[in-house]
Scaffold this motif. Structure first.
Motif, PDB file in Angstrom:
ATOM      1  N   ALA A   1       0.834  -1.202   0.000  1.00  0.00           N
ATOM      2  CA  ALA A   1       0.000   0.000   0.000  1.00  0.00           C
ATOM      3  C   ALA A   1       0.866   1.248   0.000  1.00  0.00           C
ATOM      4  O   ALA A   1       0.559   2.238  -0.685  1.00  0.00           O
ATOM      5  N   ALA A   2       1.971   1.236   0.735  1.00  0.00           N
ATOM      6  CA  ALA A   2       2.874   2.387   0.769  1.00  0.00           C
ATOM      7  C   ALA A   2       3.499   2.631  -0.597  1.00  0.00           C
ATOM      8  O   ALA A   2       3.596   3.783  -1.047  1.00  0.00           O
ATOM      9  N   ARG A   3       3.917   1.569  -1.296  1.00  0.00           N
ATOM     10  CA  ARG A   3       4.489   1.733  -2.641  1.00  0.00           C
ATOM     11  C   ARG A   3       3.452   2.281  -3.613  1.00  0.00           C
ATOM     12  O   ARG A   3       3.758   3.154  -4.433  1.00  0.00           O
ATOM     13  N   ARG A   4       2.215   1.775  -3.529  1.00  0.00           N
ATOM     14  CA  ARG A   4       1.147   2.288  -4.405  1.00  0.00           C
ATOM     15  C   ARG A   4       0.896   3.768  -4.152  1.00  0.00           C
ATOM     16  O   ARG A   4       0.740   4.554  -5.084  1.00  0.00           O
ATOM     17  N   ALA A   5       0.865   4.158  -2.880  1.00  0.00           N
ATOM     18  CA  ALA A   5       0.628   5.560  -2.535  1.00  0.00           C
ATOM     19  C   ALA A   5       1.767   6.436  -3.041  1.00  0.00           C
ATOM     20  O   ALA A   5       1.522   7.530  -3.578  1.00  0.00           O
ATOM     21  N   ASN A   6       3.010   5.965  -2.915  1.00  0.00           N
ATOM     22  CA  ASN A   6       4.159   6.730  -3.425  1.00  0.00           C
ATOM     23  C   ASN A   6       4.098   6.872  -4.938  1.00  0.00           C
ATOM     24  O   ASN A   6       4.357   7.947  -5.484  1.00  0.00           O
ATOM     25  N   ALA A   7       3.772   5.797  -5.638  1.00  0.00           N
ATOM     26  CA  ALA A   7       3.675   5.837  -7.100  1.00  0.00           C
ATOM     27  C   ALA A   7       2.558   6.784  -7.534  1.00  0.00           C
ATOM     28  O   ALA A   7       2.729   7.563  -8.487  1.00  0.00           O
ATOM     29  N   LYS A   8       1.453   6.743  -6.829  1.00  0.00           N
ATOM     30  CA  LYS A   8       0.328   7.623  -7.151  1.00  0.00           C
ATOM     31  C   LYS A   8       0.717   9.085  -6.925  1.00  0.00           C
ATOM     32  O   LYS A   8       0.410   9.953  -7.748  1.00  0.00           O
ATOM     33  N   ALA A   9       1.415   9.370  -5.835  1.00  0.00           N
ATOM     34  CA  ALA A   9       1.840  10.740  -5.540  1.00  0.00           C
ATOM     35  C   ALA A   9       2.839  11.236  -6.591  1.00  0.00           C
ATOM     36  O   ALA A   9       2.769  12.391  -7.025  1.00  0.00           O
ATOM     37  N   LYS A  10       3.761  10.371  -7.017  1.00  0.00           N
ATOM     38  CA  LYS A  10       4.733  10.758  -8.056  1.00  0.00           C
ATOM     39  C   LYS A  10       4.032  11.021  -9.378  1.00  0.00           C
ATOM     40  O   LYS A  10       4.359  11.963 -10.096  1.00  0.00           O
ATOM     41  N   ALA A  11       3.070  10.172  -9.721  1.00  0.00           N
ATOM     42  CA  ALA A  11       2.327  10.351 -10.971  1.00  0.00           C
ATOM     43  C   ALA A  11       1.555  11.663 -10.946  1.00  0.00           C
ATOM     44  O   ALA A  11       1.517  12.405 -11.931  1.00  0.00           O
ATOM     45  N   LYS A  12       0.945  11.971  -9.816  1.00  0.00           N
ATOM     46  CA  LYS A  12       0.184  13.212  -9.680  1.00  0.00           C
ATOM     47  C   LYS A  12       1.123  14.406  -9.774  1.00  0.00           C
ATOM     48  O   LYS A  12       0.821  15.394 -10.447  1.00  0.00           O
ATOM     49  N   ALA A  13       2.292  14.315  -9.121  1.00  0.00           N
ATOM     50  CA  ALA A  13       3.258  15.413  -9.156  1.00  0.00           C
ATOM     51  C   ALA A  13       3.770  15.660 -10.561  1.00  0.00           C
ATOM     52  O   ALA A  13       3.928  16.818 -10.976  1.00  0.00           O
TER      53      ALA A  13
END
Length: 101
Positions: free
Chosen positions: A85-97
């Motif tokens: 879940a932490a990796r998914r959240a990080n990937a989502k935040a990077k994609a959004k950024a």
């Protein structure tokens, strides 16, 4: 258990400190014996061996497994977050950024 003594280490890591304790045990002792003899449970009463995992050199073992001379018994803290879940959240935040640029 025989009369021969072996020495093992018992390790427990907290965010701010790491504790490594040397313990002398009779040959044939178990992981549970090593943790109990180390005094770790008295020093950190929040450790719950019924719920927390233990290992020897990062390999998960049971409390009833035998220890050998020179082993490093490790008591693991419960995870604060699911790693997936932490990796998914990080990937989502990077994609959004990157899409906000």
């Amino acid at each position: 258990m025989s009369g021969e003594l072996i020495q093992v280490e018992v390790a427990y890591a907290l965010p701010a400190e790491q504790v490594v304790l040397r313990v002398d045990l009779p040959s044939g002792a178990t992981v549970r014996d090593a943790v109990s003899r180390s005094g770790l449970l008295g020093r950190y009463p929040d450790i719950d061996l019924d719920r927390q995992r233990v290992g020897i050199y990062a390999r998960l073992v049971s409390l009833d497994d035998a220890v050998n001379a020179g082993d490093r018994v490790e008591v693991y803290r419960p995870l604060q977050a699911d790693p997936k879940a932490a990796r998914r959240a990080n990937a989502k935040a990077k994609a959004k950024a990157s899409s906000d640029r």
